[in-house]
Write an enzyme that holds these catalytic residues in place. Structure first.
Site, PDB file in Angstrom:
ATOM      1  N   ARG A 188     -11.973  -1.116  -0.289  1.00  0.00           N
ATOM      2  CA  ARG A 188     -12.067   0.160   0.444  1.00  0.00           C
ATOM      3  C   ARG A 188     -12.402  -0.050   1.918  1.00  0.00           C
ATOM      4  NH1 ARG A 188     -13.064   4.597  -3.241  1.00  0.00           N
ATOM      5  NH2 ARG A 188     -13.798   5.764  -1.454  1.00  0.00           N
ATOM      6  N   TRP A 191     -16.209   0.285   6.619  1.00  0.00           N
ATOM      7  CA  TRP A 191     -14.982   0.312   7.426  1.00  0.00           C
ATOM      8  C   TRP A 191     -15.370   1.156   8.627  1.00  0.00           C
ATOM      9  CZ3 TRP A 191     -11.480   3.884   9.413  1.00  0.00           C
ATOM     10  CH2 TRP A 191     -10.249   3.352   9.831  1.00  0.00           C
ATOM     11  N   GLY A 247     -18.091   8.325   5.338  1.00  0.00           N
ATOM     12  CA  GLY A 247     -17.610   9.587   5.920  1.00  0.00           C
ATOM     13  C   GLY A 247     -17.961   9.665   7.388  1.00  0.00           C
ATOM     14  N   GLU A 307       9.702   1.887   3.782  1.00  0.00           N
ATOM     15  CA  GLU A 307       8.615   1.333   2.970  1.00  0.00           C
ATOM     16  C   GLU A 307       8.574  -0.200   3.092  1.00  0.00           C
ATOM     17  OE1 GLU A 307       6.073   2.370   1.744  1.00  0.00           O
ATOM     18  OE2 GLU A 307       5.477   1.044   0.131  1.00  0.00           O
ATOM     19  N   LYS A 330       5.348  -2.274   4.535  1.00  0.00           N
ATOM     20  CA  LYS A 330       4.692  -3.346   3.760  1.00  0.00           C
ATOM     21  C   LYS A 330       4.571  -4.607   4.607  1.00  0.00           C
ATOM     22  CE  LYS A 330       3.282  -1.545   1.269  1.00  0.00           C
ATOM     23  NZ  LYS A 330       3.378  -0.196   0.854  1.00  0.00           N
ATOM     24  N   GLU A 337       1.978  -4.223   7.555  1.00  0.00           N
ATOM     25  CA  GLU A 337       0.556  -4.073   7.236  1.00  0.00           C
ATOM     26  C   GLU A 337      -0.081  -5.342   6.685  1.00  0.00           C
ATOM     27  OE1 GLU A 337      -0.487  -1.118   4.266  1.00  0.00           O
ATOM     28  OE2 GLU A 337       1.436  -1.403   3.286  1.00  0.00           O
ATOM     29  N   HIS A 394      22.178   3.944  18.055  1.00  0.00           N
ATOM     30  CA  HIS A 394      21.575   4.825  19.053  1.00  0.00           C
ATOM     31  C   HIS A 394      20.342   4.200  19.692  1.00  0.00           C
ATOM     32  CE1 HIS A 394      24.374   7.918  17.871  1.00  0.00           C
ATOM     33  NE2 HIS A 394      24.092   7.616  16.618  1.00  0.00           N
ATOM     34  N   LYS A 443      -8.326   1.145   2.025  1.00  0.00           N
ATOM     35  CA  LYS A 443      -7.479   1.620   0.935  1.00  0.00           C
ATOM     36  C   LYS A 443      -7.418   3.129   0.891  1.00  0.00           C
ATOM     37  CE  LYS A 443      -4.977   1.162  -2.758  1.00  0.00           C
ATOM     38  NZ  LYS A 443      -3.561   0.844  -2.498  1.00  0.00           N
TER      39      LYS A 443
END
Ligand code: F6R
Length: 611
Positions: free
Chosen positions: A27, A73, A100, A484, A488, A491, A507, A606
């Site tokens: 997390r 975090w 938080g 996606e 992946k 990150e 373009h 996460k």
């Protein structure tokens, strides 16, 4: 975001906290700390990982039956030792851990500074524990009441746990906007941001609702709201098992989760349709059939990978059920003034069910009268609870920070919903539905086959690990897959990658192509096949290197591409379930080759419970 774990009971707290923190480390992982209460309050904390914390604590007095731990975090204040949690009150008698953001911490801090408080850290969390201390000092109320009064003054989101040196039989936890679960064992209690640190000890848990405070005192649990209303704890049994949250022989959670996809897709579909009749067994479809029948528009909201699943769903609902769809980043949607109302259905997609922007987006949609469906993975999380209906994705716990099996489970559920909506609206006959269902039944085995490309991907990863850029191209259902794949890669390997609709290349992005540029193209056999071949030729003409995901047996693309990865043939609507898998493996093996921390990529968390 941050991870919280706390224990009170007859066992030694420290090993429980460390094990719990390791389970929660996905997390947030820029610092970690514990507070242990055994006559004195002992705090050990450090910048870095839980393993660094273990080194810091080694050789010190660690015995205690009450304690709490935190992985951070950073939001307020850089990641360093001082800003790590727990934080102490001025007199050192109270300790807090917090997940938080306290939005009005600046104002609260100013008032406390005027009253002589001195702060050690730059965090909003330290302000909260000083506020509790100040209220207690001024009003002479019990700690429980001081916590409640302090929380009434707080604007923002929190999950907190508090312990007091003066009362070693007490543990207090509260939540608003960030999850907190209480585990109830035999004469012992646990608190944690999710059930993973608890499941080893007890399966009886209660999830706090927003605005609730849990008090554990002398072996008893009581709950009240911050408005001082007593609540009866709703105790439920965890369905999670220990195996699901451990690596089970894989080097990383991400690899385990990629390999779990045949099962997780199967689980997301299981029992939800009957291939022999073409009927559905989904509560949301049954209960909201009247609404779906007359539905004019669907708005899908999500973030990151879940937003990509939303893009796939846009094609699905339009193709299959002929309903117009808009897909929005939740973070943009919530701050616009979107035109929505009672006739609209908003579908929120989220693995964690806790993403702050997605949660805020659906709260706004509900205020405007829309019906909200949640499509989430974590059972009991905030988004499903805030939604009118929806469906769990049943992918099982996803621990790797990069979402893999959650994405394919989301797409599977969206296929089911699109089919169910088509059924209700009479856009597909039962025989058409039965045929599609039979194809869906075959998908888990086809994912298993797709995974066999692993050795080939390992070789590719070795070859391209030093590339500075990647381009991912797709058309139709291949476009969200391209997005996606690019997400992946960036990150977890920190290589710059962009996903584009293949035709858009002309373009602008075509200017990037040279012999150094690997271009991953989703080139499966479908209505766009010939068009995508033209796009491949455009790349080749500029000496770009083509890595193509093709349908098995393909010869045309094979003749042009530098590398081809075959996936089994499947209807176009199911291609994202297969084509995404080699891209997940490619990013995984490139990251491993580059020595990156796959499960805990830098700067990421996460579950993004702050906006
Ligand atoms: C990417 C990833 C993130 C999440 C995003 C939304 O691999 O994991 O982009 O998809 O943070 O999270 P959830 O799905 O929990 O709302």
């Amino acid at each position: 975001m941050c991870g919280i774990v706390a224990y009170i009971g007859p066992r030694e707290a420290y090993p429980i906290l460390i094990k719990g923190l390791k389970r929660l480390e996905y997390r947030g992982y820029d610092s970690a700390g514990v507070a242990l209460l055994n006559g004195v309050m002992r705090i050990y904390k450090t910048k870095g990982k839980v393993s660094d914390l273990e080194h810091v604590a080694e050789g010190h007095q660690l015995s205690a039956h009450l304690g709490m731990g935190h992985t951070r975090w950073a939001t307020h204040g850089e990641p360093n030792d001082v800003n790590s949690h727990p934080h102490l009150s001025q007199d050192g008698s109270l300790a807090i851990i917090h997940n938080g953001i306290i939005e009005n911490y600046g104002t609260l801090k100013e008032a406390l500074l005027e009253r002589g408080h001195v702060f050690k850290s730059d965090t909003d969390s330290e302000v909260l524990v000083h506020l509790i201390e100040e209220i207690r000092k001024n009003t002479k109320v019990e700690l429980d009441e001081a916590v409640r009064l302090a929380l009434c003054e707080v604007v923002g989101a929190y999950a907190i746990v508090i312990i007091s040196k003066d009362d070693p039989t007490k543990l207090i936890g509260a939540r608003k906007g960030s999850p907190l679960v209480v585990g109830i064992g035999d004469g012992e209690y646990f608190m944690a941001s999710d059930a993973s640190p608890i499941v080893e000890y007890t399966k009886d848990v209660t999830y706090l609702e927003d605005g609730e405070i849990a008090f554990i005192k002398d072996g008893k649990l009581s709950i009240k709201t911050i408005d001082n209303v007593a609540k009866t704890p709703f105790i439920q049994t965890l369905e999670m098992n220990l195996e699901a949250i451990e690596k089970g022989g894989y080097t990383h959670f991400m690899l385990k989760e990629i390999h779990e996809q045949p099962k997780s897709i199967y689980d997301s579909l299981r029992g939800r349709f009957d291939t022999s009749t073409g009927n559905f067994a989904m509560r949301s479809l049954k209960e909201y059939a009247h609404k779906i029948k007359n539905l004019k528009r669907i708005i899908i909201v999500g973030c990151g990978t879940s937003w990509h699943a939303g893009l796939v769903a846009e094609y699905l609902f339009e193709d299959i059920a002929r309903i117009p769809v808009e897909v929005e980043y939740a973070s943009e949607f919530r701050y616009r003034n979107p035109v929505i109302g009672e006739d609209d259905l908003v579908i929120a997609i989220s693995q964690s069910g806790e993403t702050a922007d997605t949660l805020a987006a659906i709260e706004m949609a509900k205020e405007k009268g829309a019906t909200v469906f949640g499509v989430c993975n974590v059972v009991g999380s905030s988004i499903p609870r805030a939604s009118h209906a929806g469906a769990y994705t049943h992918a099982g716990p996803e621990i790797g920070v990069a979402s893999t099996k959650a994405f394919t489970a989301q797409v599977s559920v969206m296929i089911l919903l699109a089919l169910g909506f088509a059924d209700i609206k009479g856009k597909k006959s039962k025989s058409e539905l039965r045929n599609i269902m039979a194809e869906l039944d075959a998908i888990p085995a086809k994912v298993e086959t797709t995974l066999k490309c692993e050795d080939q991907i390992k070789e590719l990863a070795k070859k391209y690990k030093d590339s500075h850029n990647f381009l991912y191209l797709g058309r139709g259902y291949g476009f969200p897959v391209a997005l996606e794949g690019a997400l992946k890669l960036k990150e977890i390997s920190y290589i710059h990658a962009e996903g584009y609709p293949a035709a858009e290349m002309k373009h602008g992005p075509i200017a990037l192509i040279d012999e150094e540029m690997p271009v991953v193209v989703i080139a499966t056999k479908n209505a766009h096949y010939e068009k995508i071949i033209s796009n491949i030729q455009e790349v080749k003409a500029r000496k770009g290197k083509i890595i193509a995901i093709v349908t098995e047996g393909d010869t045309k693309v094979r003749a042009m591409a530098d590398y081809v990865i075959e996936i089994p043939d499947a209807p176009d609507i199911m291609v994202p379930l297969l084509a995404t898998v080699p891209l997940q493996l490619l990013s995984y093996y490139i990251a491993v080759e580059r020595g990156c921390n796959v499960d805990q990529p830098r700067n990421l968390a996460k579950s993004v419970t702050v906006e």
